[in-house]
Design a protein around this motif. Structure first.
Motif, PDB file in Angstrom:
ATOM      1  N   PRO A 114      10.106  -5.481  -0.184  1.00 15.01           N
ATOM      2  CA  PRO A 114      11.475  -5.375  -0.684  1.00 15.01           C
ATOM      3  C   PRO A 114      11.866  -3.949  -1.084  1.00 15.01           C
ATOM      4  O   PRO A 114      13.048  -3.653  -1.221  1.00 15.01           O
ATOM      5  N   CYS A 115      10.876  -3.060  -1.254  1.00 15.12           N
ATOM      6  CA  CYS A 115      11.216  -1.724  -1.768  1.00 15.12           C
ATOM      7  C   CYS A 115      11.678  -0.744  -0.698  1.00 15.12           C
ATOM      8  O   CYS A 115      12.765  -0.188  -0.791  1.00 15.12           O
ATOM      9  N   HIS A 116      10.845  -0.528   0.323  1.00 12.63           N
ATOM     10  CA  HIS A 116      11.229   0.462   1.343  1.00 12.63           C
ATOM     11  C   HIS A 116      11.060  -0.065   2.753  1.00 12.63           C
ATOM     12  O   HIS A 116      11.024   0.695   3.705  1.00 12.63           O
ATOM     13  N   GLY A 117      10.892  -1.375   2.882  1.00 15.96           N
ATOM     14  CA  GLY A 117      10.939  -2.003   4.203  1.00 15.96           C
ATOM     15  C   GLY A 117       9.683  -1.958   5.051  1.00 15.96           C
ATOM     16  O   GLY A 117       9.739  -2.268   6.243  1.00 15.96           O
ATOM     17  N   SER A 118       8.535  -1.604   4.475  1.00 14.40           N
ATOM     18  CA  SER A 118       7.312  -1.661   5.278  1.00 14.40           C
ATOM     19  C   SER A 118       7.071  -3.093   5.737  1.00 14.40           C
ATOM     20  O   SER A 118       7.382  -4.047   5.022  1.00 14.40           O
ATOM     21  N   GLU A 119       6.481  -3.226   6.919  1.00 12.74           N
ATOM     22  CA  GLU A 119       6.200  -4.559   7.445  1.00 12.74           C
ATOM     23  C   GLU A 119       4.705  -4.705   7.724  1.00 12.74           C
ATOM     24  O   GLU A 119       4.083  -3.795   8.285  1.00 12.74           O
ATOM     25  N   THR A 177       0.821  -1.218   0.000  1.00  7.60           N
ATOM     26  CA  THR A 177       0.000   0.000   0.000  1.00  7.60           C
ATOM     27  C   THR A 177       0.856   1.270   0.000  1.00  7.60           C
ATOM     28  O   THR A 177       0.326   2.368  -0.088  1.00  7.60           O
ATOM     29  N   HIS A 178       2.173   1.107   0.088  1.00  9.43           N
ATOM     30  CA  HIS A 178       3.025   2.303   0.046  1.00  9.43           C
ATOM     31  C   HIS A 178       3.231   2.769  -1.384  1.00  9.43           C
ATOM     32  O   HIS A 178       2.781   3.845  -1.757  1.00  9.43           O
ATOM     33  N   ALA A 179       3.919   1.960  -2.192  1.00  9.01           N
ATOM     34  CA  ALA A 179       4.156   2.382  -3.578  1.00  9.01           C
ATOM     35  C   ALA A 179       3.984   1.243  -4.572  1.00  9.01           C
ATOM     36  O   ALA A 179       4.488   1.307  -5.688  1.00  9.01           O
TER      37      ALA A 179
HETATM   38  S1  FES Z   1       6.444   0.002  -1.854  1.00  8.60           S
HETATM   39 FE1  FES Z   1       7.437   1.232  -0.374  1.00  8.60          FE
HETATM   40  S2  FES Z   1       7.466  -0.039   1.365  1.00  8.60           S
HETATM   41 FE2  FES Z   1       6.420  -1.230  -0.087  1.00  8.60          FE
END
Ligand code: FES
Length: 102
Positions: free
Chosen positions: A64-69, A45-47
Motif C-alpha cells: 500500500p505504500c509505494h506499490g511494490s509487488e 522489504t522496501h520500507a
Molecule cells: S514500503 Fe515501499 S513499496 Fe512497500
C-alpha cells in the motif's frame, strides 16, 4: 522438525482476503487465493509497510505504500521499488485450523 502454529479458523479468512498474524513475534501475512493459503513476511522489504494492508490480485500482493509487488507463492519481487524478496512460510490446515510454520 518444522513446527506449525495455529493462527485462525480456516473459515476466518475468505478467498481473496489477506490478514497478518503474530507468529512467535514475527508478523506473517496470509493470503487466501482461491482456497489455497500462502504465508509470507508481512513487512515489505522496501520500507517496512504492512503488506496485508495492501491489495491482493490473484497471486500478487501490492504494497500500500509505494506499490511494490510480490508473488505470494514465492515471495519474489515482481515490481519495485522493493528489491529483496519476502520470506515465505508453509501453511497447513488441520482440524479446521489454519496453521503457519513458525
Ligand atoms: S514500503 Fe515501499 S513499496 Fe512497500
Amino acid at each position: 522438525m518444522t513446527e506449525f502454529v495455529a493462527v485462525a479458523g480456516v473459515d476466518e479468512l475468505e478467498a481473496g482476503e489477506m490478514r497478518a498474524f503474530d507468529v512467535r513475534g514475527v508478523k506473517i501475512a496470509v493470503a487466501n487465493v482461491g482456497g489455497a493459503f500462502h504465508a509470507f513476511d508481512d513487512t515489505c522489504t522496501h520500507a517496512g509497510c504492512s503488506l496485508a494492508g495492501g491489495d491482493l490480485e490473484e497471486t500478487t500482493v501490492i504494497c500500500p505504500c509505494h506499490g511494490s509487488e510480490f508473488d505470494v507463492r514465492s515471495g519474489e519481487v515482481l515490481q519495485g521499488p522493493a528489491r529483496e524478496p519476502v520470506e515465505t512460510y508453509e501453511t497447513r490446515v488441520e482440524d479446521g485450523s489454519l496453521k503457519i510454520e513458525g
